[in-house]
Design an enzyme around this catalytic site. Structure first.
Site, PDB file in Angstrom:
ATOM      1  N   HIS A 240       0.655  -1.370  -0.094  1.00  0.00           N
ATOM      2  CA  HIS A 240       0.019   0.114   0.015  1.00  0.00           C
ATOM      3  C   HIS A 240       1.084   1.246  -0.035  1.00  0.00           C
ATOM      4  CE1 HIS A 240      -3.571  -2.437   1.235  1.00  0.00           C
ATOM      5  NE2 HIS A 240      -3.051  -3.088   2.053  1.00  0.00           N
TER       6      HIS A 240
HETATM    7  O1  RIB Z   1      -5.264  -0.331   4.743  1.00  0.00           O
HETATM    8  C1  RIB Z   1      -3.712  -0.243   4.511  1.00  0.00           C
HETATM    9  C2  RIB Z   1      -2.938   0.893   5.290  1.00  0.00           C
HETATM   10  O2  RIB Z   1      -3.515   0.508   6.685  1.00  0.00           O
HETATM   11  C3  RIB Z   1      -1.625   1.138   5.269  1.00  0.00           C
HETATM   12  O3  RIB Z   1      -1.263   2.225   5.499  1.00  0.00           O
HETATM   13  C4  RIB Z   1      -1.210   0.057   6.423  1.00  0.00           C
HETATM   14  O4  RIB Z   1       0.103   0.344   6.756  1.00  0.00           O
HETATM   15  C5  RIB Z   1      -2.228   0.476   7.412  1.00  0.00           C
HETATM   16  O5  RIB Z   1      -1.671   1.540   8.081  1.00  0.00           O
END
Ligand code: RIB
Ligand code: CA
Length: 312
Positions: A240
């Site tokens: 992500h």
């Molecule tokens: O949903 C994914 C996000 O939530 C990313 O930033 C992961 O690190 C968590 O913080």
């Protein structure tokens, strides 16, 4: 060089984003602010300093911010990231200092010192610190070049509830403040990050970089990907947060649309939902560039090329 502040809740994917930023000469990282999210603040601030030491940047100003969301009780994600938040590689107690100044005050001070849109805020976790800064010092909104954040989802649904993605779900009230602030927003949602999957071949490429950073990254991803592979039955996990940094370096590998996004803060069923008006049916003013398309091979090649620059 582009001046940035990174607000983060490391988190293996946050850690890769930090390593990408610290390896990129195009970016002037003014400081790293930490927030409670994937794991409690005591661990996210520790993890940020571990990653800075791994990157050879013990000089980097690291700050601790909010210990909990603005209104909601803290929800964490050890089930994804492990108890430390950086499970996978062997960790150590960082010796570089945590700065005494509160993260929110550092964000305010930095924006007031760099007026007229010089600083980009890169937000990798719940938006608590950013919202608190905007509430405490509304004048800073005019000085933010843009906020690039990982969060939300629409066509992919949520990853924490059926309706909500983790970063927004943890602090929906903070997200509402940020999305209503009028600050230019670039959003990297699940609709995008679910197209940026680690695979065995890609993790092997990190392991084969021939430096400590590559090995550390491969060990983090080996641990990090297990949960999502099981949940989605996919070959790998969505990586992500590094998309926020990659957007600053190679915006051309992303495709999106200016849309209106509102945040659900009332409903028990859909709390933290990003209500994305992709088909522009509401007539509400667009407030964000919402990304859905990515050249995932270019994204990973950028990561390999930049992380290979670290020397042991
Ligand atoms: O949903 C994914 C996000 O939530 C990313 O930033 C992961 O690190 C968590 O913080
Ligand atoms: Ca994160």
């Amino acid at each position: 060089m582009r001046k940035i502040v990174i607000d983060t809740d490391p988190g293996q994917d946050d850690a890769v984003a930090l390593l990408l930023a610290l390896a990129s000469p195009e970016l002037d990282v003014l400081g790293i602010t930490t927030v409670a999210g994937n794991v409690p603040l005591a661990l996210t601030q520790r993890n940020a300093r571990i990653v800075c030491e791994l990157a050879g940047r013990s000089d980097m100003p690291v700050f601790a911010g909010a210990t909990h969301p603005m209104v909601r009780p803290l929800v964490t994600a050890e089930y994804v990231h492990g108890k430390t938040g950086l499970n996978g590689p062997e960790l150590w107690d960082p010796t570089m200092p945590l700065r005494k100044e509160h993260a929110v005050d550092f964000i305010i001070k930095t924006l007031r010192l760099n007026r007229d849109g010089a600083v980009t805020l890169c937000v990798l976790g719940p938006l608590t610190n950013i919202a608190l800064a905007l509430i405490k010092a509304p004048d800073i909104a005019a000085h933010i070049r843009e906020i690039v954040l990982m969060g939300g989802g629409c066509f992919e649904g949520g990853n924490t509830t059926p309706a909500a993605e983790f970063n927004i779900y943890v602090d929906p009230h903070a997200a509402k403040v940020v999305f209503q602030s009028g600050v230019p927003l670039v959003v990297m949602p699940l609709d995008l990050t679910h197209k940026a999957l680690t695979t065995r071949e890609r993790v092997a490429r990190f392991a084969g970089l021939g430096n400590k950073v590559g090995t550390f990254t491969a060990e983090m991803l080996d641990f990090f990907e297990r949960f999502d592979k099981e949940k989605y039955g996919s070959e790998g996990a969505p990586l992500h947060d590094p998309n926020v940094i990659a957007y600053l370096l190679k915006p051309e590998i992303y495709r999106g649309r200016e849309v209106n996004i509102e945040i659900e803060t009332e409903s028990d069923l859909c709390l933290g939902m990003t209500v994305v008006d992709w088909w522009r049916v509401t007539g509400r003013k667009a407030n964000a560039l919402y990304m859905r398309g990515i050249d995932d091979n270019a994204f990973f090649e950028l990561l390999f090329e930049r992380l290979a620059r670290y020397s042991d």
